[in-house]
Write an enzyme that holds these catalytic residues in place. Structure first.
Site, PDB file in Angstrom:
ATOM      1  N   GLU A   1     -44.937 -28.051 -46.158  1.00  0.00           N
ATOM      2  CA  GLU A   1     -45.176 -28.034 -44.700  1.00  0.00           C
ATOM      3  C   GLU A   1     -45.854 -29.343 -44.306  1.00  0.00           C
ATOM      4  O   GLU A   1     -46.881 -29.356 -43.636  1.00  0.00           O
ATOM      5  CB  GLU A   1     -46.053 -26.832 -44.339  1.00  0.00           C
ATOM      6  CG  GLU A   1     -45.474 -25.505 -44.865  1.00  0.00           C
ATOM      7  CD  GLU A   1     -46.348 -24.297 -44.566  1.00  0.00           C
ATOM      8  OE1 GLU A   1     -47.572 -24.394 -44.793  1.00  0.00           O
ATOM      9  OE2 GLU A   1     -45.817 -23.282 -44.093  1.00  0.00           O
TER      10      GLU A   1
ATOM     11  N   CYS B   1     -49.802 -17.063 -39.298  1.00  0.00           N
ATOM     12  CA  CYS B   1     -50.800 -17.952 -38.700  1.00  0.00           C
ATOM     13  C   CYS B   1     -50.417 -18.370 -37.290  1.00  0.00           C
ATOM     14  O   CYS B   1     -51.272 -18.559 -36.424  1.00  0.00           O
ATOM     15  CB  CYS B   1     -50.994 -19.181 -39.564  1.00  0.00           C
ATOM     16  SG  CYS B   1     -49.461 -19.965 -40.080  1.00  0.00           S
TER      17      CYS B   1
END
Lengths: 645, 645
Positions: A313, A409
């Site tokens: 990521e 998240c």
């Protein structure tokens, strides 16, 4: 350093663009997410989040379930609730939140420790894997929730709990002999501690935040020693970024490029900027500025998305901005908004607010469905649905938003940002009032012995006018600094209908005068359609343009333009050739943008795959663009932002 | 079905383009690879291959090392040696090969079993994982080596061994009750058995090959049952292709799209085409034709590379041909050459030879360094070296050829193809002689009571002329069919200097006459630079062209053009605006192609990343193109095939 002062808290957003999104976030998103945290969403991956707290509190049977940082979802939800209660009082919701806080507090151990993963699985293992096990990350989010909830409601239960938690952490981790010389694998506690410091004024909180920033990456490398001592695995040992995944490959003060996990980077930079400001530390501010420039001048998408690669990521390298394999996590765009706001507090420069606006209206907002109930983790700039299914390198890209995620998240992150958006509009430095973002509403502040209310009327981002009416019980000498966005080439200020001359200095036009009640300052910004190009070093955008208007990036969707969007071309169309139309019933109300363009056809190709003989054939095509944030609200289809001439 | 007949064996290639490559392959590649198989290449991953045979034969101590299919590297090397001995006799090399064969034969078990992985690790496990453990794949390559070595040298040791092996396999696997109803996870044995059948005429060999083609994918699925029975893992359970990775997701007769692992696909299709021809099976030929069309009309790169994705080394979906994340394994291009040759034997169509030529001159040949000692596994069409390091999705793409590979299927594959290339030039169907590829040399054949020699003189692919001189001791009535390549728009035939009219039928121009000794047939093909476009449905090539000349695809390298090749543009340059020059000392001797093009500059951009104001600025730039196969022979740098106008 001449920043833009302190946030003007207590602002209101009560009409216009953001008002609608915030209502959705609060009325739909917050209840929806509470159900998600309690595993009540049919067809969604279960969260287990509140279950874990209740198990840790001894109220429910069972084991810990979900990600090691699952607690943070509850924290972010509580933080969002706190913000919402400031402008959307809701006793029933507050009671639910109080109950959740009770679960959280009851799960806390007598020594102040608060992470349900270790409380349920055994405290022996705690603090043995700061690198991967997110205890300080969870603590950070819990601190942010506690501060927000205390500020919104005056209730101290969670605040007192996190004060005990911070004391516990301070007893275990730090530079002193006998403590672990560690720091979080996933930053966030840095900016959380700075918020706590803002409430407590307790130097210990600032000191701990500063320690976490400065200790990071110092030799000997804590994470390496921790791995060795505790036998932890190092997942990224074959990656190009190694410990920079954790923002710990080199000491923070030596970092020059945005590297590693993008969300961790944004959160760390935000916390560091907070510390630099609190300490007046020019060297630390320089590092923040360097990392800002690396991020936004060489590694940011036109939507404000950051993180070019799904692997880790992560950031990759300068000008590497692939549109179809992008990661562009919603959380990273939210984190860039955090970072921008803090840089603006450090230093008055329109670039910070420009990026804040870019990320907010595009790469962050795209993370939420218009109904507030589905979310993107990844925010691509080009999507071909079959590729998301058949090409392993694009399987992280989803052509539609998801109900929930095992690692959830992003949904509470975008909600907490929207719910607190009024805190991003106005700052104050003495008699200087700064307006960074334009949103219909008002803000009130004390000036001398009087109180001034500034009422903002605007149809931004659909129109480029913003009018500010001053309400005051006495003549009020102050300066209004209005941001002139980087996208705006022509603008005009007027006071009470009369044009006034002002230069934009560092991106802000200022009118300083003694304001009378009813005085009006109006900013009129030309808002043509702009055909934006990327720096030629960006390979993926070579020969292409992105259609933008005001702060909004637009995109093509096949719902409007048919499939094979890569065949759509702008031809010679210029910005002034575009027509715009307000469509109240489309996609929640948008200004649609249209032009006469071209479409390449495969006439004559038959089943030929390569040919030197066949000419490029085009036919006229009406091209219809919708705001990027609104894509994928009409089923699964293609989308693209960058298109050929 | 009117194919192009039988291969005319015994052809010679003794000058020109291929001759040089073949000399390199034989003089450098074969000895180099022998050292590699014996772990004697410094800095290369060890092969362990010959070690494994010697351990299995009881000559060395130690365990089995390397991939489960490591034996196949020796088989492919032996096959290449066999071909080379036909035209490059070398008693010392033959002695080495005889020794290697002795190791192989001595490792064979009394029951005919031949795979060192199980011989060393324990025979209990053999035939329990046809899906993944490659026993039939290794057997297939060993059969091919045995047939080639027997045909080249007359020596039967390896042939007799594989005949025992095939009998063993036939006793264990097949449709009869009590046998395993399986088939290979990795095809190759199908075409190997067909070659064996060509030598033995034993119906059993054809029957087994046909069984492997037809049983594949039949319900109940053998691999599923095998997994269940033996507890084997199914690595691809989350992939889009599932059992189609193994070409076994659906029965072969129902397959319509080129799917799954590209090399397995090419090998299977090749074997199926062999079976279709031997059986005269029109339905099976139809399936081959359908899969051919899927492969070359929708899923093949302009270089003849196939396999768009590194994940599963696989095909993806129609028109998905990314240039920078491509897999394009050398073995898959070699496999496409195999497939094309077999389709040509089934059916006289220039498209088959065109693709054979395309893959051979470009995507296959690029797999070998000019010095014959380094190899590409992956053959990209666009490379930015930093991306190969920093972008996880491109880490399989190497900007330079490697010395060897842990899984070293590609190096011996390209060598064996080059060493046997004379078998791909000419075929014969009675009195009809077909010339598929143009290479300097000769071929001899019997005609009635006489013998005819056809001598080919050509500087192909650098020039478009090919002259054929007939040598005969008596008037010889036969037809010469010369392939008119698909790339060729204008051509002329002449006999003894006088133009003759002929149409190209199915891609072949034919002159049928009674040839006298010394008669000459000349084909003159215009060979301008061609600017090739991809079908508009290929997204990655939209708005771009590839520079080609004759059968060669050209590319830009930064060694000639500087970095940031994505900024190079052709502008209005047309094919006739290009200059060409023979450079004998560059890259082993190439025709270089040059034109006046453009280069975009970043003048004015400074550190801006996006701008609606900055115009596109270009400056004139000389663009220099080199043949794609020759790229990456001058150090690490950028390369690209497709470029903007």
């Amino acid at each position: 350093m001449a920043g833009c002062g302190e946030t003007l808290y207590g602002a209101k957003i009560d009409r216009g663009f953001w008002s609608a999104f915030r209502e959705t976030a609060v009325r739909e998103g917050i209840p929806y997410q509470w159900r998600a945290l309690n595993d009540e969403i049919e067809g969604a991956e279960p969260s287990h989040c509140m279950h874990n707290f209740r198990v840790a509190a001894g109220r429910e049977q069972g084991g810990f379930e979900g990600c090691v940082f699952q607690d943070s979802d509850a924290a972010k939800w509580l933080e969002a609730v706190a913000y919402s209660l400031r402008w959307h009082p809701d006793p029933a919701l507050e009671a639910v939140a109080d109950g959740a806080i009770q679960d959280v507090v009851d799960a806390q151990r007598p020594d102040g420790y608060m992470d349900t993963y270790y409380i349920v699985n055994g405290l022996d293992g705690r603090w043995t894997n700061l690198k991967d096990n997110h205890e300080l990350y969870v603590a950070g989010h819990m601190i942010e929730a506690a501060v927000a909830y205390f500020q919104a409601t005056g209730k101290r239960a969670l605040l007192d709990a996190v004060l005990r938690l911070v004391d516990h952490i301070d007893g275990v981790i730090g530079p002193e002999d006998g403590k672990l010389h560690g720091y979080p694998g996933h930053p966030v506690i840095e900016m959380a501690l700075m918020r706590l410091y803002g409430v407590t004024g307790d130097e210990k909180h600032l000191r701990l935040a500063e320690y976490f920033v400065r200790q990071r990456g110092a030799a000997p490398l804590y994470f390496e020693e921790e791995d060795r001592k505790n036998g932890n695995a190092f997942y990224w040992k074959d990656s190009p970024f190694l410990y920079q995944y954790y923002q710990a490959g080199i000491p923070f003060m030596e970092q020059a490029d945005a590297e590693g996990h993008a969300v961790r980077a944004m959160y760390l930079y935000s916390g560091a900027a907070d510390v630099a400001r609190a300490r007046g530390d020019a060297a630390l501010a320089d590092v923040c500025r360097r990392l800002w420039q690396s991020t936004v001048r060489r590694r940011m998408y036109v939507t404000g998305a950051v993180g070019s690669s799904e692997y880790g990521e992560s950031f990759t390298f300068d000008y590497d901005l692939p549109n179809d394999t992008v990661y562009g996590e919603t959380c990273a765009a939210v984190g860039l908004v955090f970072f921008a706001r803090r840089m603006l507090a450090l230093e008055k420069k329109g670039e910070y607010a420009d990026v804040m606006e870019r990320a907010l209206y595009n790469g962050a907002l795209s993370g939420m469905q218009l109904d507030g109930k589905r979310f993107f983790y990844v925010n691509p700039l080009e999507v071909q649905p079959i590729a998301c299914e058949k090409d392993a390198h694009k399987r992280h890209v989803k052509p539609e938003r998801q109900r929930w995620f095992g690692c959830a998240c992003c949904p509470p992150n975008i909600i907490r940002l929207l719910a607190s958006l009024e805190d991003y509009l106005y700052t104050r430095d003495g008699d200087d009032i700064y307006v960074h973002l334009y949103a219909g509403g008002s803000v009130e502040f004390a000036l001398g012995e009087g109180r001034v209310t500034l009422v903002t009327q605007t149809n931004y981002p659909w129109e480029g006018d913003a009018a500010f009416t001053v309400r005051t019980d006495r003549p009020a000498p102050f300066a209004l600094h209005l941001r002139v966005p980087g996208w705006c080439a022509r603008w005009q200020l007027s006071v009470n209908g009369e044009a006034v001359e002002a230069d934009a200095v560092d991106g802000y036009a200022c009118v300083r005068r003694v304001w009378e009640d009813g005085d009006q300052l109006a900013l009129s910004m030309d808002m043509p359609v702009r055909l934006v190009r990327a720096n030629p070093r960006v390979r993926e955008d070579a020969g292409k343009v992105a259609v933008c208007r005001g702060p909004l990036v637009y995109c093509l969707e096949d719902a409007d333009n048919g499939k094979d969007l890569h065949l759509a071309r702008l031809g010679d169309a210029k910005g002034e050739d575009f027509e715009i139309e307000w469509l109240p019933d489309k996609l929640g109300g948008i200004v649609e943008v249209r032009t006469d363009g071209l479409r390449e056809t495969d006439a004559g190709w038959g089943d030929a795959l390569y040919s030197a003989a066949l000419p490029v054939r085009t036919e006229p095509a009406k091209l219809t663009f919708v705001p990027y944030y609104s894509w994928a609200n009409r089923g699964v289809g293609e989308m693209c932002v960058w298109m050929r001439r």
